[in-house]
Scaffold this motif. Structure first.
Motif, PDB file in Angstrom:
ATOM      1  N   ILE A 123       0.835  -1.231   0.039  1.00 28.60           N
ATOM      2  CA  ILE A 123       0.120   0.039  -0.034  1.00 28.60           C
ATOM      3  C   ILE A 123       1.039   1.212  -0.163  1.00 28.60           C
ATOM      4  CG2 ILE A 123      -1.670   1.427   1.496  1.00 28.60           C
ATOM      5  CD1 ILE A 123      -2.717  -1.350   2.670  1.00 28.60           C
ATOM      6  N   THR A 124       0.576   1.988  -0.914  1.00 28.40           N
ATOM      7  CA  THR A 124       1.359   3.182  -0.939  1.00 28.40           C
ATOM      8  C   THR A 124       0.388   4.384  -0.894  1.00 28.40           C
ATOM      9  OG1 THR A 124       1.174   3.497  -3.393  1.00 28.40           O
ATOM     10  CG2 THR A 124       3.146   2.455  -2.583  1.00 28.40           C
ATOM     11  N   ARG A 125       0.777   5.386   0.033  1.00 29.53           N
ATOM     12  CA  ARG A 125      -0.083   6.395   0.348  1.00 29.53           C
ATOM     13  C   ARG A 125      -0.031   7.500  -0.537  1.00 29.53           C
ATOM     14  NH1 ARG A 125      -4.512   4.131   2.377  1.00 29.53           N
ATOM     15  NH2 ARG A 125      -3.793   3.106   4.132  1.00 29.53           N
ATOM     16  N   ASN A 126       1.452   7.676  -0.768  1.00 30.10           N
ATOM     17  CA  ASN A 126       1.598   8.773  -1.972  1.00 30.10           C
ATOM     18  C   ASN A 126       1.853   8.302  -3.210  1.00 30.10           C
ATOM     19  OD1 ASN A 126       3.980   7.687  -1.004  1.00 30.10           O
ATOM     20  ND2 ASN A 126       4.837   9.588  -0.275  1.00 30.10           N
ATOM     21  N   ARG A 129      -0.513   5.377  -7.364  1.00 28.89           N
ATOM     22  CA  ARG A 129      -1.459   4.144  -7.013  1.00 28.89           C
ATOM     23  C   ARG A 129      -2.690   4.441  -6.190  1.00 28.89           C
ATOM     24  NH1 ARG A 129      -2.641  -0.590  -9.229  1.00 28.89           N
ATOM     25  NH2 ARG A 129      -2.278  -2.063  -8.110  1.00 28.89           N
ATOM     26  N   SER A 130      -2.211   5.224  -5.170  1.00 31.62           N
ATOM     27  CA  SER A 130      -3.490   5.689  -4.178  1.00 31.62           C
ATOM     28  C   SER A 130      -4.469   6.481  -4.881  1.00 31.62           C
ATOM     29  CB  SER A 130      -2.520   6.376  -3.034  1.00 31.62           C
ATOM     30  OG  SER A 130      -3.852   6.937  -2.009  1.00 31.62           O
ATOM     31  N   GLU A 131      -4.178   7.392  -5.711  1.00 27.61           N
ATOM     32  CA  GLU A 131      -4.845   8.178  -6.396  1.00 27.61           C
ATOM     33  C   GLU A 131      -5.786   7.267  -7.521  1.00 27.61           C
ATOM     34  OE1 GLU A 131      -2.741  11.143  -8.656  1.00 27.61           O
ATOM     35  OE2 GLU A 131      -1.762  11.913  -6.628  1.00 27.61           O
ATOM     36  N   GLU A 132      -5.224   6.295  -8.119  1.00 28.14           N
ATOM     37  CA  GLU A 132      -5.837   5.445  -8.939  1.00 28.14           C
ATOM     38  C   GLU A 132      -6.899   4.754  -8.163  1.00 28.14           C
ATOM     39  OE1 GLU A 132      -5.070   1.544 -11.739  1.00 28.14           O
ATOM     40  OE2 GLU A 132      -3.300   2.751 -11.039  1.00 28.14           O
ATOM     41  N   ASP A 133      -6.555   4.188  -7.069  1.00 20.84           N
ATOM     42  CA  ASP A 133      -7.500   3.377  -6.028  1.00 20.84           C
ATOM     43  C   ASP A 133      -8.884   4.511  -5.713  1.00 20.84           C
ATOM     44  OD1 ASP A 133      -5.935   1.429  -6.328  1.00 20.84           O
ATOM     45  OD2 ASP A 133      -5.073   1.602  -4.151  1.00 20.84           O
ATOM     46  N   ARG A 147     -27.159   2.482  -1.476  1.00 20.50           N
ATOM     47  CA  ARG A 147     -26.219   2.374  -0.645  1.00 20.50           C
ATOM     48  C   ARG A 147     -24.858   1.763  -1.461  1.00 20.50           C
ATOM     49  NH1 ARG A 147     -27.797   0.101   5.177  1.00 20.50           N
ATOM     50  NH2 ARG A 147     -25.335   0.439   5.435  1.00 20.50           N
ATOM     51  N   MET A 148     -23.966   2.106  -0.823  1.00 18.63           N
ATOM     52  CA  MET A 148     -22.399   1.699  -1.418  1.00 18.63           C
ATOM     53  C   MET A 148     -22.251   0.027  -1.025  1.00 18.63           C
ATOM     54  SD  MET A 148     -19.508   2.174  -2.903  1.00 18.63           S
ATOM     55  CE  MET A 148     -17.765   2.024  -2.959  1.00 18.63           C
ATOM     56  N   ASN A 149     -21.886  -0.628  -2.054  1.00 13.37           N
ATOM     57  CA  ASN A 149     -21.620  -2.064  -1.579  1.00 13.37           C
ATOM     58  C   ASN A 149     -20.091  -2.096  -1.813  1.00 13.37           C
ATOM     59  OD1 ASN A 149     -21.383  -4.964  -1.567  1.00 13.37           O
ATOM     60  ND2 ASN A 149     -23.161  -5.133  -2.748  1.00 13.37           N
ATOM     61  N   TRP A 150     -19.437  -2.135  -0.643  1.00 17.17           N
ATOM     62  CA  TRP A 150     -18.102  -2.268  -0.603  1.00 17.17           C
ATOM     63  C   TRP A 150     -17.513  -3.637  -1.239  1.00 17.17           C
ATOM     64  CZ3 TRP A 150     -15.311   1.935  -0.478  1.00 17.17           C
ATOM     65  CH2 TRP A 150     -15.770   2.990   0.155  1.00 17.17           C
ATOM     66  N   ALA A 151     -17.938  -4.675  -0.739  1.00 14.20           N
ATOM     67  CA  ALA A 151     -17.535  -5.983  -1.245  1.00 14.20           C
ATOM     68  C   ALA A 151     -17.758  -6.057  -2.779  1.00 14.20           C
ATOM     69  CB  ALA A 151     -18.621  -7.092  -0.837  1.00 14.20           C
ATOM     70  N   VAL A 152     -18.459  -5.554  -3.408  1.00 13.09           N
ATOM     71  CA  VAL A 152     -18.722  -5.491  -4.920  1.00 13.09           C
ATOM     72  C   VAL A 152     -17.587  -4.548  -5.495  1.00 13.09           C
ATOM     73  CG1 VAL A 152     -19.965  -4.885  -7.087  1.00 13.09           C
ATOM     74  CG2 VAL A 152     -21.208  -5.998  -5.083  1.00 13.09           C
ATOM     75  N   CYS A 153     -17.237  -3.380  -5.014  1.00  8.37           N
ATOM     76  CA  CYS A 153     -16.486  -2.380  -5.344  1.00  8.37           C
ATOM     77  C   CYS A 153     -14.823  -3.159  -5.169  1.00  8.37           C
ATOM     78  CB  CYS A 153     -16.409  -1.169  -4.753  1.00  8.37           C
ATOM     79  SG  CYS A 153     -15.240  -0.169  -4.846  1.00  8.37           S
ATOM     80  N   LEU A 154     -14.796  -3.646  -4.057  1.00 11.49           N
ATOM     81  CA  LEU A 154     -13.586  -4.507  -4.186  1.00 11.49           C
ATOM     82  C   LEU A 154     -13.307  -5.601  -5.083  1.00 11.49           C
ATOM     83  CD1 LEU A 154     -10.811  -4.418  -2.094  1.00 11.49           C
ATOM     84  CD2 LEU A 154     -12.416  -6.086  -0.530  1.00 11.49           C
ATOM     85  N   TYR A 158     -10.300  -5.679  -7.762  1.00 14.62           N
ATOM     86  CA  TYR A 158      -9.373  -6.581  -7.870  1.00 14.62           C
ATOM     87  C   TYR A 158      -9.495  -7.252  -9.409  1.00 14.62           C
ATOM     88  CZ  TYR A 158      -8.489  -7.600  -2.841  1.00 14.62           C
ATOM     89  OH  TYR A 158      -8.064  -7.228  -1.562  1.00 14.62           O
ATOM     90  N   ASN A 159     -10.679  -7.343 -10.091  1.00 10.79           N
ATOM     91  CA  ASN A 159     -10.583  -7.670 -11.440  1.00 10.79           C
ATOM     92  C   ASN A 159     -10.011  -7.052 -12.220  1.00 10.79           C
ATOM     93  OD1 ASN A 159     -12.093  -9.754 -10.352  1.00 10.79           O
ATOM     94  ND2 ASN A 159     -14.153  -9.066 -11.017  1.00 10.79           N
ATOM     95  N   LYS A 160     -10.120  -5.471 -12.083  1.00 11.60           N
ATOM     96  CA  LYS A 160      -9.330  -4.555 -12.810  1.00 11.60           C
ATOM     97  C   LYS A 160      -7.983  -4.157 -12.506  1.00 11.60           C
ATOM     98  CE  LYS A 160     -13.681  -2.512 -14.308  1.00 11.60           C
ATOM     99  NZ  LYS A 160     -14.319  -1.327 -14.650  1.00 11.60           N
ATOM    100  N   ASN A 161      -7.428  -4.925 -11.645  1.00 11.45           N
ATOM    101  CA  ASN A 161      -6.124  -4.741 -10.923  1.00 11.45           C
ATOM    102  C   ASN A 161      -5.920  -3.590 -10.409  1.00 11.45           C
ATOM    103  OD1 ASN A 161      -3.543  -5.896 -10.218  1.00 11.45           O
ATOM    104  ND2 ASN A 161      -2.741  -5.512 -12.268  1.00 11.45           N
ATOM    105  N   VAL A 162      -6.888  -2.890  -9.985  1.00 12.05           N
ATOM    106  CA  VAL A 162      -6.794  -1.567  -9.228  1.00 12.05           C
ATOM    107  C   VAL A 162      -6.136  -1.425  -7.838  1.00 12.05           C
ATOM    108  CG1 VAL A 162      -8.111   0.453  -8.684  1.00 12.05           C
ATOM    109  CG2 VAL A 162      -8.440  -0.580 -10.736  1.00 12.05           C
TER     110      VAL A 162
END
Length: 163
Positions: A123-126, A129-133, A147-154, A158-162
């Motif tokens: 994990i890089t905070r600066n 990579r962080s901006e792309e996420d 409502r936001m579905n964090w499981a689907v977002c995650l 992962y599928n888009k290698n983000v």
């Protein structure tokens, strides 16, 4: 205005005037007819009978409500005890299953859960990579409704290698 103070100085003849009887009934607020200052007056007695019959309608409801609440609480207690017993039983079973003595079971006989892949990334905070996420999450939120579905977002990340 009628109050205890205004009725205390009156000279009261019996039988009471019905309006005065109603005023005394309301101002004295005695729980029983026998505690009332004019407990033998027919209007006062009639008012207590009316209030008793009105309360008789409410008493079964209150009694039923209390009985229902007690039953619900007792049922919940039984279910919680049953759940607790079940959890203890499962724990004991697992403990027995994964505990072994030298004479009857070896470590090769134990069934271990499947190994899960480690998908962790640094994990890089600066940096980009962080901006792309962050941008991926913002775009995802714009596309969904509700409502936001964090499981689907995650998973999509992962599928888009983000992430």
């Amino acid at each position: 205005m009628v109050s205890k103070d205004t009725t205390s100085n009156l000279v009261i003849d019996t039988p009471l005037n019905p309006i005065l009887a109603l005023s005394l009934f309301l101002t004295e607020q005695q729980p029983t007819v026998y505690d009332h200052s004019h407990h033998q007056d027919p209007t006062i007695v009639a008012l207590y009978k009316i209030s008793l019959s009105a309360m008789a309608v409410e008493l079964p409801f209150e009694s039923n409500f209390i009985t229902t609440m007690k039953t619900a609480c007792t049922t919940n207690e039984k279910l919680f005890r049953k759940l607790e017993d079940y959890r203890i039983e499962c724990n004991t079973m697992l403990k027995r299953r994964y505990s072994y003595d030298d004479d009857d079971t070896t470590s090769e006989d134990l069934e271990y859960p499947d190994k899960l892949p480690m998908k962790g990334r640094a994990i890089t905070r600066n940096g980009t990579r962080s901006e792309e996420d962050y941008n991926f999450i913002v775009d995802f939120k714009k596309e969904i409704k509700g409502r936001m579905n964090w499981a689907v977002c995650l998973q999509l990340g992962y599928n888009k290698n983000v992430f």
